[in-house]
Design an enzyme around this catalytic site. Structure first.
Site: not given
Length: 312
Positions: A18, A94, A172
């Site tokens: 990510i 997140k 997720d």
């Protein structure tokens, strides 16, 4: 605390997929954000000082004023707390923590230290989300259909942590849908039923079917699945007062009653870092736990069913 006029100096904690796919391009596109170093025991970035852990990075670079925590969920609380206690502003990928109580304690720590804490719900920064929220603000919703499906092998290759306690499994990505829904729907909504499909060799679900309602009785259905092959499906359809709003492609495309309102490229993380800079400048925090609370309700209330073993 340093003068914000020259921007903020950032340390990255975690250098996984990510970060490489989203955080680095966004940081490079944010004029007042200066990346100083990284902390990750397994990975590094070319041309940047790299450290095994957060404490070592902060010891070596006291000029760092903010950190982005991009590690697996179960590690975030201890790393964020350590950074906050050293007076650093913190951006949390997140979800912001493995549990609501962890996040609530981080909010308290940030307030006590006088620094900014930002729970970075990136999907809320998709191009069509703000316009959808504005259009729905004074409407009564009758029905919501959410379909959030993707191939876990593409988005989380070899990441065993996602199947362990705190890893969240299909929630997720699913929490991204919930972060949009909690931001744009004009009424709060509440879980009624949840069916969680859990592989026999995992602790978290590979798929979930959720039913919610709001105080006015709207039917809100969500279908999350990690078993999809091919392109992902990140779509949301909302029927309201005789009209239909469709927010698709993760929020990049907005259609209302067959009229195309927005079709734009994804730029969520650039919006995140711009917002993080604003929060630091104004000495504010922004931590909405509503999406995480919906997931917690699903785990608490959901009916677990065993399904086929996940194959690496």
């Amino acid at each position: 605390m340093s003068d914000f006029s020259s921007g903020f100096k950032l340390g990255l904690v975690g250098v996984g997929k990510i970060v490489r796919d989203q955080h680095l391009p966004a940081i490079a596109a944010t004029p007042n954000c200066h990346l100083v170093a990284t902390a990750d025991p397994y990975a590094s970035l070319p041309g940047l000082p790299a450290y095994q852990g957060l404490e070592a990075m902060l010891d070596a670079h006291p000029e760092i004023t903010a950190v982005s925590i991009c590690t697996p969920t179960h590690l975030r609380y201890s790393q964020a707390r350590a950074a906050l206690l050293r007076g650093k502003h913190v951006l949390l990928e997140k979800p912001p923590g493995a549990t609501l109580s962890e996040v609530e304690h981080l909010i308290t720590c940030a307030k006590q230290q006088g620094v900014s804490l930002f729970a970075a719900w990136h999907s809320r920064f998709a191009p069509g989300v703000a316009r959808a929220r504005q259009w729905l603000a004074n409407r009564q919703v009758q029905r919501v259909e959410i379909e959030w499906k993707e191939d876990v092998r593409v988005w989380h290759p070899g990441q065993a942590w996602i199947w362990q306690p705190g890893g969240m499994g299909v929630f997720d990505p699913g929490i991204n849908a919930l972060s949009i829904a909690t931001a744009i729907l004009p009424q709060p909504f509440f879980l009624q039923q949840a069916r969680l499909l859990v592989p026999s060799n995992a602790q978290t679900p590979i798929a979930a079917e959720l039913s919610f309602t709001d105080p006015e009785g709207a039917a809100i259905e969500a279908d999350f699945d990690f078993r999809q092959s091919g392109p992902p499906t990140w779509d949301m359809h909302i029927d309201s007062d005789g009209s239909r709003l469709s927010l698709t492609q993760g929020g990049c495309r907005l259609v209302i009653d067959d009229d195309l309102i927005i079709a734009a490229e994804e730029c969520e993380y650039q919006g995140l870092y711009a917002r993080f800079g604003e929060l630091i400048k104004n000495k504010h925090s922004e931590v909405d736990v509503a999406p995480l609370r919906q997931v917690a309700d699903a785990f608490l209330y959901g009916h677990r069913e065993a399904t086929e073993a996940f194959i690496e």
